[in-house]
Design a protein around this motif. Structure first.
Motif, PDB file in Angstrom:
ATOM      1  N   GLN A   1       0.832  -1.203   0.000  1.00  0.00           N
ATOM      2  CA  GLN A   1       0.000   0.000   0.000  1.00  0.00           C
ATOM      3  C   GLN A   1       0.865   1.251   0.000  1.00  0.00           C
ATOM      4  O   GLN A   1       0.590   2.214  -0.729  1.00  0.00           O
ATOM      5  N   GLU A   2       1.924   1.241   0.799  1.00  0.00           N
ATOM      6  CA  GLU A   2       2.806   2.401   0.856  1.00  0.00           C
ATOM      7  C   GLU A   2       3.594   2.560  -0.439  1.00  0.00           C
ATOM      8  O   GLU A   2       3.739   3.677  -0.959  1.00  0.00           O
ATOM      9  N   ASN A   3       4.108   1.463  -0.972  1.00  0.00           N
ATOM     10  CA  ASN A   3       4.969   1.522  -2.149  1.00  0.00           C
ATOM     11  C   ASN A   3       4.220   1.918  -3.416  1.00  0.00           C
ATOM     12  O   ASN A   3       4.831   2.430  -4.360  1.00  0.00           O
ATOM     13  N   PHE A   4       2.906   1.667  -3.453  1.00  0.00           N
ATOM     14  CA  PHE A   4       2.144   1.988  -4.656  1.00  0.00           C
ATOM     15  C   PHE A   4       1.090   3.058  -4.404  1.00  0.00           C
ATOM     16  O   PHE A   4       0.136   3.201  -5.166  1.00  0.00           O
ATOM     17  N   ALA A   5       1.305   3.828  -3.346  1.00  0.00           N
ATOM     18  CA  ALA A   5       0.483   5.018  -3.119  1.00  0.00           C
ATOM     19  C   ALA A   5       0.956   6.131  -4.054  1.00  0.00           C
ATOM     20  O   ALA A   5       2.031   6.052  -4.662  1.00  0.00           O
TER      21      ALA A   5
ATOM     22  N   THR B   1       0.997  -5.449 -16.735  1.00  0.00           N
ATOM     23  CA  THR B   1       0.615  -6.476 -15.767  1.00  0.00           C
ATOM     24  C   THR B   1       0.472  -5.887 -14.368  1.00  0.00           C
ATOM     25  O   THR B   1      -0.486  -6.181 -13.649  1.00  0.00           O
ATOM     26  N   VAL B   2       1.420  -5.037 -13.985  1.00  0.00           N
ATOM     27  CA  VAL B   2       1.361  -4.415 -12.658  1.00  0.00           C
ATOM     28  C   VAL B   2       0.130  -3.523 -12.549  1.00  0.00           C
ATOM     29  O   VAL B   2      -0.593  -3.544 -11.550  1.00  0.00           O
ATOM     30  N   ARG B   3      -0.133  -2.743 -13.586  1.00  0.00           N
ATOM     31  CA  ARG B   3      -1.253  -1.801 -13.537  1.00  0.00           C
ATOM     32  C   ARG B   3      -2.605  -2.514 -13.521  1.00  0.00           C
ATOM     33  O   ARG B   3      -3.559  -2.020 -12.930  1.00  0.00           O
ATOM     34  N   GLN B   4      -2.685  -3.656 -14.174  1.00  0.00           N
ATOM     35  CA  GLN B   4      -3.980  -4.315 -14.310  1.00  0.00           C
ATOM     36  C   GLN B   4      -4.242  -5.375 -13.243  1.00  0.00           C
ATOM     37  O   GLN B   4      -5.357  -5.882 -13.143  1.00  0.00           O
ATOM     38  N   THR B   5      -3.233  -5.705 -12.447  1.00  0.00           N
ATOM     39  CA  THR B   5      -3.435  -6.758 -11.456  1.00  0.00           C
ATOM     40  C   THR B   5      -4.358  -6.292 -10.336  1.00  0.00           C
ATOM     41  O   THR B   5      -4.418  -5.111 -10.004  1.00  0.00           O
ATOM     42  N   GLU B   6      -5.079  -7.246  -9.771  1.00  0.00           N
ATOM     43  CA  GLU B   6      -5.914  -6.955  -8.613  1.00  0.00           C
ATOM     44  C   GLU B   6      -5.230  -7.361  -7.318  1.00  0.00           C
ATOM     45  O   GLU B   6      -5.752  -7.129  -6.229  1.00  0.00           O
ATOM     46  N   SER B   7      -4.037  -7.978  -7.436  1.00  0.00           N
ATOM     47  CA  SER B   7      -3.323  -8.428  -6.236  1.00  0.00           C
ATOM     48  C   SER B   7      -1.826  -8.318  -6.463  1.00  0.00           C
ATOM     49  O   SER B   7      -1.208  -9.210  -7.052  1.00  0.00           O
ATOM     50  N   LEU B   8      -1.238  -7.231  -5.991  1.00  0.00           N
ATOM     51  CA  LEU B   8       0.202  -7.036  -6.150  1.00  0.00           C
ATOM     52  C   LEU B   8       1.022  -8.170  -5.518  1.00  0.00           C
ATOM     53  O   LEU B   8       2.029  -8.592  -6.099  1.00  0.00           O
TER      54      LEU B   8
ATOM     55  N   CYS C   1      11.761   0.814 -10.832  1.00  0.00           N
ATOM     56  CA  CYS C   1      11.270   1.255  -9.516  1.00  0.00           C
ATOM     57  C   CYS C   1      10.112   0.391  -9.043  1.00  0.00           C
ATOM     58  O   CYS C   1       9.991   0.085  -7.844  1.00  0.00           O
ATOM     59  N   GLN C   2       9.264  -0.029  -9.966  1.00  0.00           N
ATOM     60  CA  GLN C   2       8.145  -0.875  -9.560  1.00  0.00           C
ATOM     61  C   GLN C   2       8.633  -2.249  -9.085  1.00  0.00           C
ATOM     62  O   GLN C   2       8.087  -2.817  -8.139  1.00  0.00           O
TER      63      GLN C   2
ATOM     64  N   GLY D   1       9.467  -5.778  -4.232  1.00  0.00           N
ATOM     65  CA  GLY D   1      10.267  -6.651  -3.389  1.00  0.00           C
ATOM     66  C   GLY D   1      11.531  -7.207  -3.988  1.00  0.00           C
ATOM     67  O   GLY D   1      12.190  -8.036  -3.352  1.00  0.00           O
ATOM     68  N   ALA D   2      11.912  -6.812  -5.204  1.00  0.00           N
ATOM     69  CA  ALA D   2      13.173  -7.291  -5.778  1.00  0.00           C
ATOM     70  C   ALA D   2      14.337  -6.828  -4.905  1.00  0.00           C
ATOM     71  O   ALA D   2      14.382  -5.677  -4.461  1.00  0.00           O
ATOM     72  N   ASN D   3      15.280  -7.722  -4.665  1.00  0.00           N
ATOM     73  CA  ASN D   3      16.416  -7.382  -3.801  1.00  0.00           C
ATOM     74  C   ASN D   3      17.411  -6.457  -4.486  1.00  0.00           C
ATOM     75  O   ASN D   3      17.944  -5.544  -3.862  1.00  0.00           O
TER      76      ASN D   3
END
Length: 450
Positions: free
Chosen positions: A18-22, A260-267, A290-291, A296-298
């Motif tokens: 939630q914080e990362n994609f606000a 895919t990131v924009r259209q997903t319902e579950s990150l 950045c996404q 969570g990529a290391n």
């Protein structure tokens, strides 16, 4: 951004997503907007207007904000840029209007936050009425191919003139790159669709999504069925590197991954690499890098074959990537993908340099960057073969050739956006193309015999 250090299985706590994609650039408060608008000097020559591709009267709308007239400010913006809300969020204002601001100089050395003020005006207008009314119906019809920024801007302007518009788009949802190709934290809360719903409120626009046209066969039919046609079809084909191992699982196109990131319902359910390499130097490279970090990529590395100064991503975007923990390596050109038993293990690069003539050359230095996921962000090319048998003239780069009024070589066909060879591939340029083409199309339709 919430920390991604030490992530196992590339999953974060729900709160971190939630914080990362606000919204990374939240709107100004009324107090902040009034304070910032008071900094505008309302210059007589207003260099910021000339720097805006859509020609918005920036001092005029800022003056209205200072006078607590958000509706009036929004009207000024939308008259020139009907997608002013999304442009305020995604356009590189730091190299457009804000770079031209006279406040950049001593003693302040800080431009007026024009983009943030533009967003404030659009967000605070009254939502219970459309700022434009449609003229009496003319009986003329226009086909708009592509529901991206260029097509939407063209359709809205022509609908205002009283013409009947049909928009065709291959995707299930309209919006083009605003819907499918922008980092999720730049346009949040389904904003692209909210803006499109607002555009359609003017009336006279029939939207047909999920409708992929074979323009090689159908374009000429469209020119007969409709009084005019506007092509806002974008580019469509991702460029390839042509390197060994490029077809290996784990090597993907950046724009497809962004969609895919924009259209997903579950990150949390998205597949995320641990060690990610992004090849390219534009805003798309920054967005996907950045996404991936925020998912969570290391380790995320952007590799670009030229210098940082040559990157099309602005210094602001580059700094944003660094702040997200992304490593940027200039002078790195990919030469192969390292695989074993069909598994991706890394990318082999040759280090590059400029020779005395300024030409890019390979050196004899090589390096392999470990990777279990690679994203190619090397741009798109125009799918010109969809016009293989018609009379549309194309430029040397394969894009559609248009005149100063965005007229193609076909009698009643205009084009704009990324598919034409004019301006940069930015949302704001596409909006201007659509607007100017609509003005030319309207003049053409007025001259037709009844």
């Amino acid at each position: 951004m919430a920390s991604t250090g030490g992530v196992r299985n590339h999953r974060l706590p729900e709160k971190a997503y939630q914080e990362n994609f606000a919204d990374i650039k939240p709107g100004l408060s009324s107090y902040q907007a009034n304070l910032e608008s008071s900094r505008c000097l309302y210059c007589q020559d207003a260099p910021c207007i000339a720097a805006c591709p859509t020609g918005i009267n920036i001092p005029s709308f800022i003056n209205r904000i200072a006078s607590d007239n958000s509706d009036g400010a929004a009207q000024v913006i939308l008259e020139e840029n009907i997608l002013g809300g999304s442009c305020a969020r995604v356009c590189p204002t730091e190299v457009l209007c804000e770079q031209a601001c006279v406040r950049n100089y001593s003693p302040e050395c800080q431009p007026v936050m024009i983009g943030r003020l533009q967003r404030y005006a659009i967000d605070h207008r009254q939502k219970n009425r459309h700022p434009f009314t449609r003229a009496d119906q003319t009986g003329r019809s226009v086909a708009v191919i592509g529901a991206g920024p260029a097509g939407l801007a063209c359709a809205h302007r022509l609908a205002r003139c009283g013409h009947d518009i049909t928009i065709f788009d291959a995707h299930s949802k309209p919006g083009g790159l605003n819907e499918y190709g922008i980092a999720a934290y730049k346009l949040v809360e389904n904003y692209a669709q909210q803006e499109i719903n607002f555009i359609l409120e003017v009336g006279g626009i029939n939207l047909k999504t999920g409708c992929r046209l074979d323009l090689d066969r159908q374009l000429k039919d469209l020119t007969i069925e409709f009084d005019a046609v506007f092509l806002g079809i974008g580019l469509g084909s991702a460029r390839t590197l042509g390197l060994s191992g490029e077809q290996t699982d784990g090597v993907e196109e950046a724009l497809g991954a962004i969609e895919t990131v924009r259209q997903t319902e579950s990150l949390p359910d998205l597949s995320v690499g641990s060690k990610v390499v992004v090849i390219g130097g534009g805003n798309t490279a920054i967005d996907i890098a950045c996404q991936m970090r925020r998912l969570g990529a290391n380790e995320v590395t952007i590799a670009y074959r030229r210098s940082l100064e040559n990157m099309s991503a602005t210094p602001h975007e580059q700094a944003f990537a660094l702040n997200n923990g992304v490593r940027i390596l200039p002078w790195f050109k990919p030469i192969s993908f390292e695989t074993e038993a069909g598994q991706l293990h890394g990318v082999r690069f040759v280090k590059t340099a400029h020779d005395k003539a300024g030409q890019l050359i390979d050196t004899n230095k090589y390096e392999v960057i470990p990777a279990d996921k690679v994203y190619k962000a090397i741009g798109q090319s125009f799918t010109s073969d969809c016009f293989s048998s018609d009379n549309l003239a194309r430029s040397q780069n394969g894009k559609i050739r248009v005149d100063d009024h965005f007229k193609t070589s076909m009698g009643n066909v205009w084009a704009g956006g990324d598919c034409v060879d004019k301006g940069e591939d930015l949302t704001v340029h596409a909006v201007q193309h659509g607007k100017r083409a609509a003005q030319a199309i309207d003049q053409f339709l007025q001259k037709l015999e009844v």
